[in-house]
Scaffold this active site. Structure first.
Site, PDB file in Angstrom:
ATOM      1  N   GLY A  45     -25.234   7.102 -35.457  1.00  0.00           N
ATOM      2  CA  GLY A  45     -25.341   8.680 -35.601  1.00  0.00           C
ATOM      3  C   GLY A  45     -26.590   8.890 -34.610  1.00  0.00           C
ATOM      4  N   LEU A  47     -26.805  11.238 -32.701  1.00  0.00           N
ATOM      5  CA  LEU A  47     -26.402  11.159 -31.330  1.00  0.00           C
ATOM      6  C   LEU A  47     -27.220  12.012 -30.300  1.00  0.00           C
ATOM      7  CD1 LEU A  47     -22.554  11.687 -31.531  1.00  0.00           C
ATOM      8  CD2 LEU A  47     -24.087   9.646 -31.876  1.00  0.00           C
ATOM      9  N   HIS A  51     -25.969   7.829 -26.312  1.00  0.00           N
ATOM     10  CA  HIS A  51     -24.635   7.871 -27.089  1.00  0.00           C
ATOM     11  C   HIS A  51     -23.469   8.748 -26.181  1.00  0.00           C
ATOM     12  CE1 HIS A  51     -27.491   7.659 -30.663  1.00  0.00           C
ATOM     13  NE2 HIS A  51     -26.707   6.218 -30.593  1.00  0.00           N
ATOM     14  N   GLY A 161     -24.939   0.374 -24.952  1.00  0.00           N
ATOM     15  CA  GLY A 161     -26.005   0.535 -24.013  1.00  0.00           C
ATOM     16  C   GLY A 161     -27.018  -0.520 -23.919  1.00  0.00           C
ATOM     17  N   LYS A 163     -29.915  -0.470 -23.311  1.00  0.00           N
ATOM     18  CA  LYS A 163     -31.317  -0.020 -23.855  1.00  0.00           C
ATOM     19  C   LYS A 163     -31.332  -1.163 -24.863  1.00  0.00           C
ATOM     20  CE  LYS A 163     -34.380   2.526 -26.653  1.00  0.00           C
ATOM     21  NZ  LYS A 163     -33.518   2.378 -28.072  1.00  0.00           N
ATOM     22  N   ASP A 164     -30.552  -1.479 -25.809  1.00  0.00           N
ATOM     23  CA  ASP A 164     -30.530  -2.681 -26.927  1.00  0.00           C
ATOM     24  C   ASP A 164     -29.928  -3.920 -26.026  1.00  0.00           C
ATOM     25  OD1 ASP A 164     -31.419  -1.191 -29.076  1.00  0.00           O
ATOM     26  OD2 ASP A 164     -29.558  -0.214 -28.692  1.00  0.00           O
ATOM     27  N   SER A 200     -32.603   7.275 -31.080  1.00  0.00           N
ATOM     28  CA  SER A 200     -32.552   8.193 -31.966  1.00  0.00           C
ATOM     29  C   SER A 200     -33.933   8.175 -32.670  1.00  0.00           C
ATOM     30  CB  SER A 200     -31.570   7.699 -32.932  1.00  0.00           C
ATOM     31  OG  SER A 200     -30.030   7.582 -32.399  1.00  0.00           O
TER      32      SER A 200
HETATM   33  O1  PAF Z   1     -27.016  -0.103 -31.851  1.00  0.00           O
HETATM   34  C1  PAF Z   1     -26.456   0.585 -32.673  1.00  0.00           C
HETATM   35  O2  PAF Z   1     -26.714   1.785 -33.021  1.00  0.00           O
HETATM   36  C2  PAF Z   1     -26.166  -0.315 -34.052  1.00  0.00           C
HETATM   37  O3  PAF Z   1     -26.828  -1.516 -33.838  1.00  0.00           O
HETATM   38  C3  PAF Z   1     -24.722  -0.668 -33.903  1.00  0.00           C
HETATM   39  C4  PAF Z   1     -24.384  -1.309 -32.704  1.00  0.00           C
HETATM   40  C5  PAF Z   1     -23.742   0.740 -34.050  1.00  0.00           C
HETATM   41  C6  PAF Z   1     -24.310  -1.296 -35.291  1.00  0.00           C
HETATM   42  O4  PAF Z   1     -24.746  -0.770 -36.291  1.00  0.00           O
END
Ligand code: PAF
Length: 297
Positions: A45, A47, A51, A161, A163-164, A200
């Site tokens: 969330g 967002l 996202h 994404g 980003k991660d 976020s």
């Molecule tokens: O990247 C995220 O927002 C979270 O790590 C995910 C993939 C939704 C898992 O909780």
């Protein structure tokens, strides 16, 4: 747009008598035509444009787009920012509706981690580096919830994404190792106009810390500029980045890694598919960012 779980939210102390989010989701999944391409966008969330870029890509590639919103407690250690993680459900739902999401599924711990829950999912070889050094519990929690979502949604494609970068790399490994049929779609990192990577957590930055946080992307861009100029010496590249970093940032790591398995670049010179990953705190907000050098000449 259908919503599952609105009556089962974390904040509702007394569970309503409805079937529960797992049962309702299974019903929804069974009601989907088998030839439809189902796209899943898992989120916690709050967002933002990052996202929304995942949702838009899913919308382009899939017949049905499902968005999940759940601040997953198993990926936070005690003392981390689980409680202060931004929660903006009403706005999130409006955005999802506007982007043409078909289903929003709101997770809750009561249904996802019932009493007695004991299973773990780990990808240790990829989780022990970079963010895993300071957050050893984190990727196990991510893998657990993502695998649960894949089990429940049986999505054709799932969108994450870059980003991660470490997260998506680990998820790809898990999916390959466990023969999960879902295709993982990587989507590019999205930045503000001034370079700050969207997160976020950015809403929790004070104006001063936001200014300091800008030096993270500046550090990465400094490396990119040297790389484009032909510099390949790891030490020289990293030194240039350190100069760009605001001294008020609490640096956790800044590393040149092999983009495929995120292992550190060993030699004096960087070659191959190289990514630069950084994590640092601005005030009490932990931020990550990365850049890929592989396609730059
Ligand atoms: O990247 C995220 O927002 C979270 O790590 C995910 C993939 C939704 C898992 O909780």
């Amino acid at each position: 747009m259908q919503i599952i779980g609105a009556d089962q939210r974390e904040s509702e102390k007394t569970p309503s008598p409805s079937a529960g989010i797992v049962t309702e989701l299974r019903k929804w999944r069974k009601s989907q035509d088998s030839d439809k391409v189902i796209g899943l966008v898992p989120t916690m969330g709050a967002l933002h444009e990052g996202h929304l870029s995942l949702i838009r890509q899913a919308r382009r590639e899939c017949d049905v787009v499902a968005l999940t919103i759940f601040v997953n407690p198993t990926q936070f250690a005690p003392g981390e920012d689980l409680d202060s993680y931004p929660r903006t459900l009403d706005t999130d739902l409006q955005l999802a509706q506007k982007e043409g999401v078909d289903l929003v599924w709101l997770g809750n711990s009561r249904d996802l981690y019932p009493t007695g829950f004991a299973t773990r999912v780990e990808v240790p070889a990829l989780s022990d580096r970079l963010c895993g050094k300071s957050r050893p519990h984190h990727f196990g929690g991510v893998c657990l919830i993502v695998l649960k979502l894949f089990q429940l949604f049986q999505p054709t494609k799932a969108f994450f994404g870059e980003k991660d970068l470490q997260q998506v790399t680990i998820i790809e490994r898990m999916v390959a190792d466990l023969h999960v049929e879902t295709e993982i779609v990587r989507c590019p990192l999205v930045r503000e106009d001034d370079g700050l990577a969207l997160s976020s957590r950015n809403v929790r930055l004070t104006p001063e810390d936001r200014q300091r946080a800008l030096s993270l992307s500046k550090a990465l861009f400094a490396i990119e500029a040297s790389w484009r100029g032909g510099e390949r010496k790891v030490q020289t590249l990293v030194e240039g980045a350190f100069e760009a970093l605001d001294p008020g940032m609490e640096l956790e790591y800044l590393e040149l890694v092999d983009r495929n398995d995120l292992s550190p670049i060993e030699g004096e010179e960087a070659t191959g598919d190289v990514a630069v990953c950084v994590a640092a705190r601005a005030g009490d907000v932990r931020l990550i960012d990365n850049i890929t050098l592989e396609f730059l000449s």
